[in-house]
Design a protein around this motif. Sequence first.
Motif, PDB file in Angstrom:
ATOM      1  N   ALA A   1     -28.214 -12.611  -5.327  1.00 45.41           N
ATOM      2  CA  ALA A   1     -27.936 -11.743  -6.405  1.00 45.41           C
ATOM      3  C   ALA A   1     -29.230 -11.242  -7.138  1.00 45.41           C
ATOM      4  CB  ALA A   1     -27.395 -12.705  -7.588  1.00 45.41           C
TER       5      ALA A   1
ATOM      6  N   PRO B   1     -30.343  -9.462 -10.164  1.00 48.57           N
ATOM      7  CA  PRO B   1     -30.011  -9.178 -11.683  1.00 48.57           C
ATOM      8  C   PRO B   1     -30.279  -7.656 -12.264  1.00 48.57           C
ATOM      9  CG  PRO B   1     -32.085 -10.094 -11.299  1.00 48.57           C
ATOM     10  CD  PRO B   1     -31.732 -10.003  -9.900  1.00 48.57           C
TER      11      PRO B   1
ATOM     12  N   SER C   1     -29.344  -7.915 -18.024  1.00 45.29           N
ATOM     13  CA  SER C   1     -28.761  -9.173 -17.805  1.00 45.29           C
ATOM     14  C   SER C   1     -29.113 -10.334 -18.518  1.00 45.29           C
ATOM     15  CB  SER C   1     -28.619  -9.590 -16.295  1.00 45.29           C
ATOM     16  OG  SER C   1     -29.724 -10.219 -15.924  1.00 45.29           O
TER      17      SER C   1
ATOM     18  N   ARG D   1     -28.998 -15.185 -18.356  1.00 45.53           N
ATOM     19  CA  ARG D   1     -27.962 -15.328 -17.073  1.00 45.53           C
ATOM     20  C   ARG D   1     -28.448 -14.616 -15.791  1.00 45.53           C
ATOM     21  NH1 ARG D   1     -23.406 -17.618 -19.006  1.00 45.53           N
ATOM     22  NH2 ARG D   1     -22.822 -17.538 -20.935  1.00 45.53           N
TER      23      ARG D   1
ATOM     24  N   GLN E   1     -27.425 -12.040 -14.156  1.00 43.30           N
ATOM     25  CA  GLN E   1     -26.432 -11.716 -13.359  1.00 43.30           C
ATOM     26  C   GLN E   1     -26.309 -10.356 -12.894  1.00 43.30           C
ATOM     27  OE1 GLN E   1     -23.828 -13.096 -16.228  1.00 43.30           O
ATOM     28  NE2 GLN E   1     -23.267 -15.122 -15.194  1.00 43.30           N
TER      29      GLN E   1
ATOM     30  N   ARG F   1     -20.981  -8.665 -13.815  1.00 45.18           N
ATOM     31  CA  ARG F   1     -22.301  -9.729 -13.679  1.00 45.18           C
ATOM     32  C   ARG F   1     -21.912 -10.590 -12.562  1.00 45.18           C
ATOM     33  NH1 ARG F   1     -21.895  -9.115 -19.529  1.00 45.18           N
ATOM     34  NH2 ARG F   1     -20.898 -11.491 -19.723  1.00 45.18           N
ATOM     35  N   ASP F   2     -22.136 -10.400 -11.338  1.00 50.13           N
ATOM     36  CA  ASP F   2     -22.195 -11.414 -10.315  1.00 50.13           C
ATOM     37  C   ASP F   2     -23.116 -12.302 -10.095  1.00 50.13           C
ATOM     38  OD1 ASP F   2     -19.806  -9.997 -10.233  1.00 50.13           O
ATOM     39  OD2 ASP F   2     -20.450  -8.434  -8.691  1.00 50.13           O
ATOM     40  N   SER F   3     -22.982 -13.535  -9.536  1.00 54.84           N
ATOM     41  CA  SER F   3     -24.018 -14.472  -9.140  1.00 54.84           C
ATOM     42  C   SER F   3     -23.593 -15.454  -8.410  1.00 54.84           C
ATOM     43  CB  SER F   3     -24.421 -15.101 -10.372  1.00 54.84           C
ATOM     44  OG  SER F   3     -23.550 -15.600 -10.920  1.00 54.84           O
TER      45      SER F   3
ATOM     46  N   ARG G   1     -17.967 -14.159 -10.941  1.00 55.91           N
ATOM     47  CA  ARG G   1     -18.098 -13.036 -11.719  1.00 55.91           C
ATOM     48  C   ARG G   1     -18.026 -13.279 -13.301  1.00 55.91           C
ATOM     49  NH1 ARG G   1     -15.542  -7.515  -9.649  1.00 55.91           N
ATOM     50  NH2 ARG G   1     -17.537  -7.473  -8.457  1.00 55.91           N
ATOM     51  N   ASP G   2     -18.778 -12.838 -14.099  1.00 55.23           N
ATOM     52  CA  ASP G   2     -18.622 -13.356 -15.295  1.00 55.23           C
ATOM     53  C   ASP G   2     -18.227 -12.066 -16.310  1.00 55.23           C
ATOM     54  OD1 ASP G   2     -18.988 -15.294 -17.503  1.00 55.23           O
ATOM     55  OD2 ASP G   2     -20.971 -14.582 -17.715  1.00 55.23           O
TER      56      ASP G   2
END
Length: 324
Positions: A129, A131, A135, A138, A140, A169-171, A186-187
């Motif tokens: 990931a 960032p 972000s 977190r 992300q 926001r992917d992680s 995904r957030d």
Amino acid sequence: MISAFISAIALSASPLPVLVFRRTGETSSEIMGMTQQGEFVILRGAQSDSLKAAISPDGTKIAFIASKKLFVAPLRREAYETASRVSARRWVTEARRVRAGEWTGAVLIADSASSGPSWLPDGSALVYARPHADSGFREQGDIMRVEVRRDGTGGASLQLTNTTGGRHRDSVPICSPDGTRVLYSRDTDPRGLYTVSPRGGTPSPLGLGLGWDSTCWMPDGRRILASRISGDGSGLFAFGFPKTGTPQMIHYSRAQDASPQVSPDGRSLAFARPTRITSALTVPKLLIGSLGDEGERFRRMPTMITPAATSTADYPLQWLALPL
């Protein structure tokens, strides 16, 4: 005691299983490895700032994130003098660290990384990931793929998510055992777990809703294990892939278990459990339990592997099988 337990639940003597985990103290972190004999070895030493690492499928390289950058360093297998009698192996860095937090021989692969890394099964590339600048803690952002050449240097990179200008926001990307999908979290709405091809394309939601904390693939690639944390406890769940069905709880704990990692034969599960050390201190500790034939439940209560009385926090990162 540990040796007997590992022998009972882990893989057979060949191929050799190694469990990689992170040990975090008050001022530093170590990347550790545990052999089938229950011996602990340091893969990346104290005073380093690397929190995430993954050994390549052939055991020749280790990818790690330090100072929010992605590196790859060589590994070599070093046999103990008693190896002929106990079949012990340890995995060490090819070159010594020259100062805290650094390896001689480590190659910078990406100048911004926050979670992962995860190797493709053939060792040709990593996913991680990257960032977004805004972000926050977190960290992300976008899921990325970067090629890794045989000499450990980086090659072409490919952005896998947010390719149309999105700001999701992917992680925490994880490659499937067959290398055809990358699982990630995904957030941002619609939140949840997704998969995407490591070659790019449209991400696919798994449709399981919110609350999934950490995940891992079962060795057959047809099931996924995940931890789900709620207000009063947590559960470790299994569900199918690509058709998820209804997630089946395999273990419930009020202690908020997390970071599940399944052994290559699917028979053992390592995870982190918050453990009370003092009235004012609770830290995660490493537990391992043996799974049923279908991976749907524990055969017996998991056993704590790392010392409960210490203040270090332990998180499993990776099970792998390496050739003798």
